[in-house]
Motif scaffolding. Structure first.
Motif, PDB file in Angstrom:
ATOM      1  N   THR A 191      -9.364   5.163  -2.709  1.00  0.00           N
ATOM      2  CA  THR A 191      -8.747   5.351  -1.407  1.00  0.00           C
ATOM      3  C   THR A 191      -9.503   4.554  -0.345  1.00  0.00           C
ATOM      4  OG1 THR A 191      -7.890   7.540  -1.947  1.00  0.00           O
ATOM      5  CG2 THR A 191      -8.184   7.030   0.390  1.00  0.00           C
ATOM      6  N   THR A 219      -3.913   5.274  -0.587  1.00  0.00           N
ATOM      7  CA  THR A 219      -4.406   6.644  -0.699  1.00  0.00           C
ATOM      8  C   THR A 219      -4.082   7.172  -2.086  1.00  0.00           C
ATOM      9  OG1 THR A 219      -4.053   7.024   1.668  1.00  0.00           O
ATOM     10  CG2 THR A 219      -4.319   8.966   0.269  1.00  0.00           C
ATOM     11  N   ARG A 249     -12.035  -3.941   0.483  1.00  0.00           N
ATOM     12  CA  ARG A 249     -11.595  -2.626   0.910  1.00  0.00           C
ATOM     13  C   ARG A 249     -12.677  -1.928   1.715  1.00  0.00           C
ATOM     14  NH1 ARG A 249     -11.445   0.568  -4.939  1.00  0.00           N
ATOM     15  NH2 ARG A 249     -13.718   0.732  -5.241  1.00  0.00           N
ATOM     16  N   GLY A 259       0.819  -1.207   0.000  1.00  0.00           N
ATOM     17  CA  GLY A 259       0.000   0.000   0.000  1.00  0.00           C
ATOM     18  C   GLY A 259       0.851   1.255   0.000  1.00  0.00           C
ATOM     19  N   GLN A 319      -4.104  -7.717   8.181  1.00  0.00           N
ATOM     20  CA  GLN A 319      -4.177  -6.549   9.059  1.00  0.00           C
ATOM     21  C   GLN A 319      -4.636  -5.301   8.320  1.00  0.00           C
ATOM     22  OE1 GLN A 319      -1.455  -7.744   7.731  1.00  0.00           O
ATOM     23  NE2 GLN A 319      -0.118  -6.037   7.140  1.00  0.00           N
ATOM     24  N   GLY A 320      -4.635  -5.344   7.002  1.00  0.00           N
ATOM     25  CA  GLY A 320      -5.039  -4.198   6.209  1.00  0.00           C
ATOM     26  C   GLY A 320      -3.858  -3.335   5.809  1.00  0.00           C
ATOM     27  N   THR A 321      -3.944  -2.781   4.625  1.00  0.00           N
ATOM     28  CA  THR A 321      -2.919  -1.872   4.134  1.00  0.00           C
ATOM     29  C   THR A 321      -3.600  -0.651   3.507  1.00  0.00           C
ATOM     30  OG1 THR A 321      -0.924  -1.684   2.760  1.00  0.00           O
ATOM     31  CG2 THR A 321      -2.701  -3.047   1.878  1.00  0.00           C
ATOM     32  N   GLN A 322      -3.120   0.515   3.849  1.00  0.00           N
ATOM     33  CA  GLN A 322      -3.747   1.749   3.400  1.00  0.00           C
ATOM     34  C   GLN A 322      -3.324   2.088   1.976  1.00  0.00           C
ATOM     35  OE1 GLN A 322      -5.968   3.982   5.112  1.00  0.00           O
ATOM     36  NE2 GLN A 322      -6.110   4.903   3.071  1.00  0.00           N
ATOM     37  N   ARG A 325     -17.298  -2.462   4.272  1.00  0.00           N
ATOM     38  CA  ARG A 325     -16.272  -3.212   3.560  1.00  0.00           C
ATOM     39  C   ARG A 325     -16.898  -3.864   2.329  1.00  0.00           C
ATOM     40  NH1 ARG A 325     -12.201  -6.985   6.968  1.00  0.00           N
ATOM     41  NH2 ARG A 325     -12.187  -5.017   8.125  1.00  0.00           N
ATOM     42  N   VAL A 354      -8.711   1.308   3.082  1.00  0.00           N
ATOM     43  CA  VAL A 354      -7.854   0.267   3.639  1.00  0.00           C
ATOM     44  C   VAL A 354      -8.204  -1.026   2.916  1.00  0.00           C
ATOM     45  CG1 VAL A 354      -7.182  -1.026   5.694  1.00  0.00           C
ATOM     46  CG2 VAL A 354      -7.733   1.414   5.870  1.00  0.00           C
ATOM     47  N   TYR A 355      -7.202  -1.670   2.386  1.00  0.00           N
ATOM     48  CA  TYR A 355      -7.406  -2.906   1.635  1.00  0.00           C
ATOM     49  C   TYR A 355      -7.029  -4.097   2.514  1.00  0.00           C
ATOM     50  CZ  TYR A 355      -8.284  -0.341  -2.657  1.00  0.00           C
ATOM     51  OH  TYR A 355      -8.851   0.469  -3.622  1.00  0.00           O
ATOM     52  N   TYR A 356      -7.936  -5.051   2.554  1.00  0.00           N
ATOM     53  CA  TYR A 356      -7.749  -6.229   3.397  1.00  0.00           C
ATOM     54  C   TYR A 356      -7.674  -7.491   2.548  1.00  0.00           C
ATOM     55  CZ  TYR A 356      -9.315  -3.233   7.247  1.00  0.00           C
ATOM     56  OH  TYR A 356      -9.438  -2.229   8.172  1.00  0.00           O
TER      57      TYR A 356
END
Length: 120
Positions: free
Chosen positions: A90, A117, A38, A9, A112-115, A45, A92-94
């Motif tokens: 934009t 933007t 996301r 991310g 854990q998710g990755t942002q 989500r 948080v991608y899980y």
């Protein structure tokens, strides 16, 4: 148990590209599908893309033609190639792994998710 570790991310300008990676470990033999979801602020989500163990894929209409999901079975890793990114991407991608076995039934695991933007 399945462990998922995401990476890739970050901040990108509109029209740019990013590639997300999700490495799975643990009881991976019983994973039947993996995917990316996301969640944007104030929104639910949503599924972005999914790939089954046999390689079948489905991609949300909102990202079709721009995002591609793929997998490397040797590395137990799933990728999400995101091109032509828009500010609306934009979120948080899980990473998700769906596990099924006759003995234990169905279970979902999440990273854990990755942002991501997208902004100029």
């Amino acid at each position: 148990q399945v462990q998922l570790v995401e990476s890739g991310g970050g901040l990108v300008q509109p029209g740019g590209s990013l590639r997300l990676s999700c490495a799975a470990s643990g009881s991976i033999f019983s994973i039947v599908a993996m995917g990316w979801h996301r969640q944007a602020p104030g929104k639910q989500r949503e599924l972005v893309a999914r790939i089954t163990k046999s390689g079948n894929t489905n991609v949300a209409d909102s990202v079709k033609g721009r995002f591609t999901i793929s997998r490397d079975n040797a590395k137990n890793t799933v990728y999400l190639q995101m091109n032509s990114l828009e500010p609306e991407d934009t979120a948080v991608y899980y990473c998700n792994a769906h596990q099924f076995s006759i003995a234990t039934g169905s279970r979902d695991y999440w990273g854990q998710g990755t942002q991501v933007t997208v902004s100029s």
